[in-house]
Structures are given as C-alpha cells and as structure tokens.
Design an enzyme around this catalytic site. Structure first.
Site: not given
Ligand code: FAD
Ligand code: EPU
Length: 341
Positions: A239, A165, A335
C-alpha cells in the site's frame, strides 16, 4: 563488520526495483560490528539509511550517504511461563520465515501477519498490520542501538507509541536508532482471530472446520497472493498510502454524497476510509504512465513496470493525492518511506 564499499547499487535491495546507488554501503551482523562502524570516519561524516528488506521505501534518487544493511540474525526463546513463550528475533531475520517458524512451534499470535515482506527489525517501525492484527498485539520489547549515545536502549510497547502504521521511530526517535532485535509474547494456547475480511470465507473454501494457526496462516497467504502483486514480478512496496481516518461528521457528509463509500468504524467518533476505493473513484486504477503505474486490481498499490524512476513514482503519487483531495476533501498520507525527498 564487512567492508564499506563505494557506489553500490541498491537495485537488488528494494522491492520497487529502483535503480539507485548508495555512495557508501556496508552490512552489520552483530552488535560488535555496529560498535566498530560508529567509530569510522565514513559513518560520522555521512547521512545514513538503514536497510532491511527494502519493501517499504521509495528511493527517489541516489543516496548520497551510508546505507547500513541490517543482517543481525538469530531466534531464541528468552522466557517462558504457563501461557506464553517470549521469543526474540534478530532484526535481520526475514519476517515471513520467522512467522512460519513460530507457527511450526505451535506458538500463536503472528499467523495473520504471514507473507508480509521485509525483515523483523522494520516491523515495529510502522507497527505492521494485516487481517485484524498488528504487531503491537504480540509485541513485548525491542532493543535498539542509539547512534549518538552509542548504547543499547530497551523499548516496551508504551515506549514504542504504536498506532496505525505508526511508532515513535517514525517521529521523535526518527533516524536515531538501529533496531537490533524484537521480542514477541506468543501464546501456547492460541486464540484465533478470523473475524476480519475474507479469512472465515477462505477457511470455508479450504473446508477447514476447526482451524489451527497453520490454517489461518494458509488462508491469509492465499488471500494475499490473490490480491497483492508479487514484487518479484512487478516492483511495488505494498500500500502506497495509509487508509485515512476521518471524524463522524466528515464521514456522514461523504456518505450523503457518495452512497457507495467504503468505510469502517474505527472508534466511537472516527471512521477509516478505504484509500483504494477513493483512488479508484478518481479514475487511477490500472493507469500507466511510462513504467510508473497504479495496479490494475488494487488501486492502493503503485507499481514499477521496469524502469520507472523514484521521481516518476513520487510525482504520480502526488497527482493521486491532489485528485483525492479535490474530489473528496480528504488528504492521503504516504505509507511508504520516501528516501531522498
Ligand atoms: P525497509 O523497507 O528496509 O525499511 C523500512 C523503514 O524502516 C526505512 O525507513 C528503514 O530505514 C527503517 N528500518 C529498517 N530496518 C530498521 C532497523 N533495524 N532499525 C531502524 N530502522 C529500520 N506492511 C504492512 O504493515 N502490512 C501489510 O500487509 C503489508 N503488505 C505488503 C505487501 C507487499 C507486496 C509489499 C511489497 C509490502 C507490504 N508491506 C506491508 C510493507 C512492508 O512489507 C513492511 O513495512 C515491512 O515491515 C518493511 O520491512 P523491510 O525490512 O523491507 O523494511
Ligand atoms: N478497494 C477498492 N478499490 C481498490 C482497492 C480496494 O474499492 O482498488 C476497497 C474494496 O472495497 C476493499 C477495501 O477497499 O474491500 C479494502 O481493500 P483491501 O482489503 O485490499 O485492504 P486495504 O485497505 O487496501 C489494508 C492494508 C494492507 C493489508 C490489508 C489487509 C493499509 C494502508 N493497507 O489494505 O497493508 O494487507 O488491509 O489487512 O492499511 C501495506 O501496508 O502495505 C498493506 C498491503
């Protein structure tokens, strides 16, 4: 360049559903738009915020500056060799739609990253990751516009300094660049990555014996839909905190005290702790304070039930952070990008 409007609502543009306004707001659709923008007075006299899909930011208050919505589109194959295609996507392309496009062409590498919200341009910012894959694994180069020097710079993976990240764009290069496009190296004969989490089990449930990248994508989508709240239904940014990484000694000490600790080996000397577990153990899961809350199924996700303010979500995150530190001696790191702190 589209016109610069004043006092624009950012509510439609952030998945947390915050009611915040931007003093100034504009969109860029080409490099020419960017060049015109940087010559304007409003650009030069204001703080700026680049907006992609708004899925990884918390707007803590109104933004007293210029919001630049990135709408640079276009997907093209820029190179091809025996094993791989090099695909360039404009920063404004929707991430999931782009992933689906690559899968439809049979190009492997991004399938585990299906259904992550947001746009292509933000993906390198935090080296998005899920289900055992991060974009650094398929990343080739990106082009970014340097605001001060007014020129386009190319970054390879080493220059991006990707980590968990993390990238240079959150540190040394913070606020200095607008990412214009990203090029990925995708495989013609994909190697599947199904060892992580519940993917293999999900494929079994789907009765898939010889999975394709499409199957892996479907499995990941299914798992994600069952675990994470849909921002269209309830405001969130995924997250809220990173999973903290601790040394072997700290891990052993925690394990001695908490035998059900959820942790994964990260390297020979480090362990990654599940922040969701730490937060749940502190009693936060499912808690609600007005419209700000901690999701009932995933303690790592903070939610807005409707009219929570950015400040309320931020204050809740601080209380969570303090309680985890007190109980476990572990400092969580946010994050999500805090805007207006
Ligand atoms: P924004 O929120 O619009 O921007 C994020 C940051 O990047 C800001 O600081 C912005 O100024 C900057 N930025 C955006 N575009 C540019 C650009 N073109 N040039 C320079 N700076 C820029 N993330 C994960 O890594 N893994 C996951 O599994 C994951 N799951 C998610 C699930 C949900 C339900 C949600 C809501 C979010 C999740 N995220 C996850 C977080 C998010 O989706 C990612 O970080 C995504 O890349 C953000 O993209 P965005 O275009 O919405 O960024
Ligand atoms: N857990 C709990 N309680 C909770 C949630 C999780 O005990 O309420 C424990 C469980 O044991 C579970 C473990 O945490 O097995 C891991 O949880 P999960 O598989 O849901 O993944 P995570 O670590 O919570 C991360 C990323 C996600 C990504 C998933 C799958 C980060 C900060 N988050 O979540 O990314 O989608 O793994 O790879 O690394 C994001 O960045 O926004 C995001 C959603």
């Amino acid at each position: 360049m589209s016109e610069i409007s004043a006092n624009a609502s950012l509510h439609p543009y952030n998945t947390f559903g915050m009611h915040a306004n931007a003093r100034w707001f504009t969109r860029v659709r080409s490099l020419e738009d960017v060049q015109v923008l940087v010559a304007t007075e409003i650009f030069n006299q204001n703080e700026r915020l680049i907006l992609g899909g708004g899925s990884n930011m918390l707007l803590i208050q109104h933004f007293d500056g210029l919001v630049i919505k990135n709408e640079l589109y276009g997907i093209e194959v820029v190179r091809e060799d025996a094993d791989a295609v090099y695909v360039r996507a404009g920063a404004g392309e929707n991430w999931h739609a782009f992933v689906q496009h690559t899968i439809a062409q049979g190009w492997g590498g991004l399938e585990n990253l299906s259904l992550i919200p947001g746009n292509v341009g933000a993906a390198p910012m935090q080296n998005i990751g899920a289900y055992g894959v991060e974009i650094k694994d398929c990343f080739h180069t990106l082009e970014a516009f340097h605001w001060q020097q007014k020129e386009v710079h190319t970054f390879d993976a080493a220059a991006c300094q990707f980590g968990y990240r993390e990238s240079v764009f959150k540190h040394a290069a913070k606020n200095q660049y607008l990412i214009l496009n990203v090029t990925f190296r995708l495989l013609k004969n994909p190697t599947l990555n199904i060892s992580y989490g519940a993917i293999a089990k999900e494929l079994e449930t789907m009765q898939v014996v010889q999975p394709t990248i499409r199957d892996v994508s479907n499995a990941v989508m299914h798992i994600r839909q069952s675990k994470l709240p849909d921002p269209k239904q309830i405001g969130n940014a995924g997250s809220f905190f990173k999973n903290p990484v601790v040394g072997a000694e700290k891990h052993a000490a925690l394990l001695a005290e908490f035998s059900n600790l959820v942790a994964y080996k990260n390297s020979d000397t480090e362990f990654k702790l599940a922040a969701g577990w730490l937060i749940e153990q502190c009693g936060w899961k499912g808690q609600r304070f007005g419209d700000a809350g901690v999701h009932k199924d995933q303690a790592l996700v903070l939610v807005n039930y409707g009219n929570a303010s950015g400040k309320e979500i931020f204050d809740l995150s601080q209380r969570i952070l303090d309680s985890v530190q007190e109980k476990f001696g572990v400092l969580l790191e946010r994050e999500v990008n805090m805007i207006g702190l």
